[in-house]
Scaffold this active site. Structure first.
Site, PDB file in Angstrom:
ATOM      1  N   LYS A  50       0.841  -1.208   0.000  1.00 22.60           N
ATOM      2  CA  LYS A  50       0.000   0.000   0.000  1.00 22.60           C
ATOM      3  C   LYS A  50       0.874   1.255   0.000  1.00 22.60           C
ATOM      4  CE  LYS A  50      -3.844  -2.492   2.012  1.00 22.60           C
ATOM      5  NZ  LYS A  50      -4.606  -2.910   3.179  1.00 22.60           N
ATOM      6  N   GLN A  94      -4.929  -1.715   9.450  1.00 21.47           N
ATOM      7  CA  GLN A  94      -4.808  -3.017   8.789  1.00 21.47           C
ATOM      8  C   GLN A  94      -5.445  -4.109   9.664  1.00 21.47           C
ATOM      9  OE1 GLN A  94      -3.507  -3.576   5.663  1.00 21.47           O
ATOM     10  NE2 GLN A  94      -4.166  -5.700   5.899  1.00 21.47           N
ATOM     11  N   ASP A 117     -11.031   2.969   4.146  1.00 26.20           N
ATOM     12  CA  ASP A 117     -11.478   1.583   3.969  1.00 26.20           C
ATOM     13  C   ASP A 117     -13.001   1.509   3.854  1.00 26.20           C
ATOM     14  OD1 ASP A 117      -9.510  -0.309   3.606  1.00 26.20           O
ATOM     15  OD2 ASP A 117      -9.033  -0.461   5.749  1.00 26.20           O
TER      16      ASP A 117
END
Ligand code: NAP
Length: 278
Positions: A50, A94, A117
């Site tokens: 990422k 994460q 997200d």
């Protein structure tokens, strides 16, 4: 018949190039902060990827890595700090978090304006009421794929197998938003095949290798395999590769949905920055 193979890598490269162009045109710094707790090797690989992709798109990034025994309050304090930091546009926690943490509580601490997200209840709710803002990356990547390959969604029978907050539910909401007739299947669905066989568009997001076999697929259907399963034979999806013999188009695993996810995360980071700094 052999299905057209959807090239997720090529499409992801195209989306990433477009994001890079849009970041440059935006003309203000864009910054993604990630938080990784613990030493799960796959998570470290994902977070590393990422950051690399962010830099390639001209997005700054901040990398917060904490030991697995970090107290939840420390993570919540870090999120509060990043929420208040005007230079940070996107915050990504994460998953999975270590067992001792309350995952929903941590995810809800992220400012919805920086929730790249799309997991915050406010963003999930916005998607379901037809006012999407930050949408989870994996299902929005699937939608881009379907569009890019010209799959008609309006009036189509769409069947989503899996009802997670991360993939299945937002996928269903996106397809509904495009006027497909959507069925959501899950572990308690009776006679899964009777549903999947009706699907013009079939999305499998389960985590069971080869669950969808060719007898379960309507000839000519668009089949999207979100599953990523580590087996002795390597990475495999939820869809048996023999489905390529009956589907009209289909994603491979690997090289299908996976690469799109990071591309859509970058796009979400830019969307968050644009909304915060119009
Ligand atoms: P999850 O949270 O474990 O959800 C799995 C879903 O599948 C649940 O809704 C479950 O039903 C359903 N299910 C389980 N067994 C089933 C069966 N036999 N028949 C029908 N439905 C069944 O998983 P997830 O996070 O959505 O991820 C799904 C898969 O996608 C995993 O392989 C994951 O690694 C992969 N994934 C890939 C990407 C990517 O970028 N490519 C991103 C995210 C996830 P219940 O709700 O009834 O338990």
């Amino acid at each position: 018949m052999t299905a057209i193979r959807i090239d997720g890598k090529a499409l992801a490269a195209k989306v990433r190039a477009q994001v890079a162009e849009d970041v440059e045109a935006f003309g203000k710094p864009v910054c993604l902060a990630t938080i990784l707790v613990g030493d799960d090797p796959a998570s470290h690989v994902y977070v590393g990827a990422k950051h690399k992709a962010s830099h390639e798109a001209g997005i700054d990034s901040r990398d917060h890595r904490l030991p697995g025994d970090t107290a939840e309050s420390v993570v919540l304090d870090l999120i509060a700090e990043l929420n208040a930091d005007d230079a940070v546009d996107g915050i990504l926690v994460q998953l999975p978090l270590p067992e001792h943490m309350d995952e929903p509580r941590v995810l809800r601490a992220v400012d919805p304006a920086k929730d790249v997200d799309g997991f915050h209840p406010l963003n999930a709710g916005r998607l379901f009421i037809g006012e999407p803002f930050l949408v989870p990356a994996t299902p929005s990547g699937v939608l881009v794929m379907l569009d890019e390959y010209g799959v008609a969604l309006e009036g189509a029978e769409a069947v989503v197998v899996g009802r997670s907050e991360i993939v299945g539910k937002p996928m269903a909401a996106l397809l509904l938003g495009r006027n497909a007739t959507v069925t959501i299947c899950h572990s308690r669905t009776a006679d899964l095949a009777s549903h999947t066989r009706r699907a013009d568009v079939l999305v499998a997001a389960v985590g069971r290798p080869g669950l969808i076999t060719k007898e379960m697929v309507k000839p000519g259907a668009a089949v999207i395999d979100v599953g990523v399963n580590r087996t002795e034979e390597g990475l495999v999806g939820d869809v048996d590769p023999a489905v390529f013999e009956v589907a009209g188009l289909m994603t491979p695993v690997p090289g299908g949905v996976g690469p799109m996810t990071i591309a859509m995360l970058l796009r979400n980071t830019l969307i968050a920055a644009q909304a915060r700094k119009p």
